[in-house]
Motif scaffolding. Structure first.
Motif, PDB file in Angstrom:
ATOM      1  N   LEU A  81       5.220   4.771  73.746  1.00  0.00           N
ATOM      2  CA  LEU A  81       4.225   5.199  72.756  1.00  0.00           C
ATOM      3  C   LEU A  81       3.176   5.990  73.526  1.00  0.00           C
ATOM      4  CD1 LEU A  81       4.336   1.597  71.985  1.00  0.00           C
ATOM      5  CD2 LEU A  81       4.394   3.052  69.971  1.00  0.00           C
ATOM      6  N   HIS A  82       3.072   7.295  73.286  1.00  0.00           N
ATOM      7  CA  HIS A  82       2.215   8.098  74.152  1.00  0.00           C
ATOM      8  C   HIS A  82       1.648   9.324  73.437  1.00  0.00           C
ATOM      9  CE1 HIS A  82       6.344   9.557  74.504  1.00  0.00           C
ATOM     10  NE2 HIS A  82       5.795  10.756  74.544  1.00  0.00           N
ATOM     11  N   TYR A  83       0.609   9.875  74.066  1.00  0.00           N
ATOM     12  CA  TYR A  83       0.041  11.139  73.601  1.00  0.00           C
ATOM     13  C   TYR A  83      -0.528  11.882  74.797  1.00  0.00           C
ATOM     14  CZ  TYR A  83      -4.609   8.849  73.543  1.00  0.00           C
ATOM     15  OH  TYR A  83      -5.757   8.178  73.872  1.00  0.00           O
ATOM     16  N   PHE A  84      -0.704  13.187  74.607  1.00  0.00           N
ATOM     17  CA  PHE A  84      -1.270  13.980  75.689  1.00  0.00           C
ATOM     18  C   PHE A  84      -1.958  15.218  75.152  1.00  0.00           C
ATOM     19  CE2 PHE A  84       3.374  14.265  75.597  1.00  0.00           C
ATOM     20  CZ  PHE A  84       3.588  15.582  75.254  1.00  0.00           C
ATOM     21  N   THR A  85      -2.832  15.746  75.993  1.00  0.00           N
ATOM     22  CA  THR A  85      -3.587  16.967  75.702  1.00  0.00           C
ATOM     23  C   THR A  85      -3.460  17.896  76.903  1.00  0.00           C
ATOM     24  OG1 THR A  85      -5.203  15.693  74.429  1.00  0.00           O
ATOM     25  CG2 THR A  85      -5.866  17.897  75.126  1.00  0.00           C
ATOM     26  N   ALA A  86      -3.063  19.104  76.670  1.00  0.00           N
ATOM     27  CA  ALA A  86      -2.929  20.070  77.765  1.00  0.00           C
ATOM     28  C   ALA A  86      -4.314  20.503  78.224  1.00  0.00           C
ATOM     29  CB  ALA A  86      -2.127  21.280  77.298  1.00  0.00           C
TER      30      ALA A  86
END
Length: 146
Positions: A81-86
């Motif tokens: 379960l993950h998220y990211f921002t460049a």
């Protein structure tokens, strides 16, 4: 297999890959990743007047900058379960196995995360106060509600 290209400040919201293993490689750029694993056995809160949430533990909180090693997310651990921002323009190669397939239970779900202190639970687990930031309550949501 796919390659995702992200302009600066692009976001992939908190989501999962149920029953899947994901191999990811940052090809260029920098990408902060925050990822969780479900707490087992499931710890849920279904308080009146609130929506259902489930407890997750922080598994990954780091910046991946190319060149770097390959990240592996397993179905039950490693930060599925993950998220990211460049933070810079970047590209990521992802290999997902097996592929998404809704009729086989492999449908992507999106989540909102809430601090551990936001919800009580009937089966309250004991967490040292200094480790509360390692836990979050996750609530399923639609991508357009993020």
């Amino acid at each position: 297999m796919c390659i995702f290209g992200f302009p600066t400040f692009s976001v992939i919201p908190l989501h999962d890959h149920p029953g899947m293993t994901v191999f990811s490689k940052v090809l260029y750029g920098s990408l902060p990743v925050r990822a969780y694993d479900w707490v087992e056995p499931p710890q849920e809160s279904k308080e009146p007047n609130y929506f259902p949430v489930r407890l997750a533990k922080l598994a990954v909180d780091k910046v991946l900058t190319a060149p770097c090693g390959t990240s592996i997310l397993y179905p039950r651990n490693g930060g599925n379960l993950h998220y990211f921002t460049a933070v810079t323009p970047c590209a990521v190669l992802d290999i997902l196995t097996p592929p998404y397939r809704e009729d086989a239970g492999r449908k992507c779900t999106y989540y909102r995360d809430y601090p551990y202190t936001a919800f009580a639970t009937v089966n309250r687990i004991k967490i040292d106060d200094y480790k509360e930031e390692e836990y979050a309550w996750l609530a399923g949501t639609e991508p357009d509600n993020l």
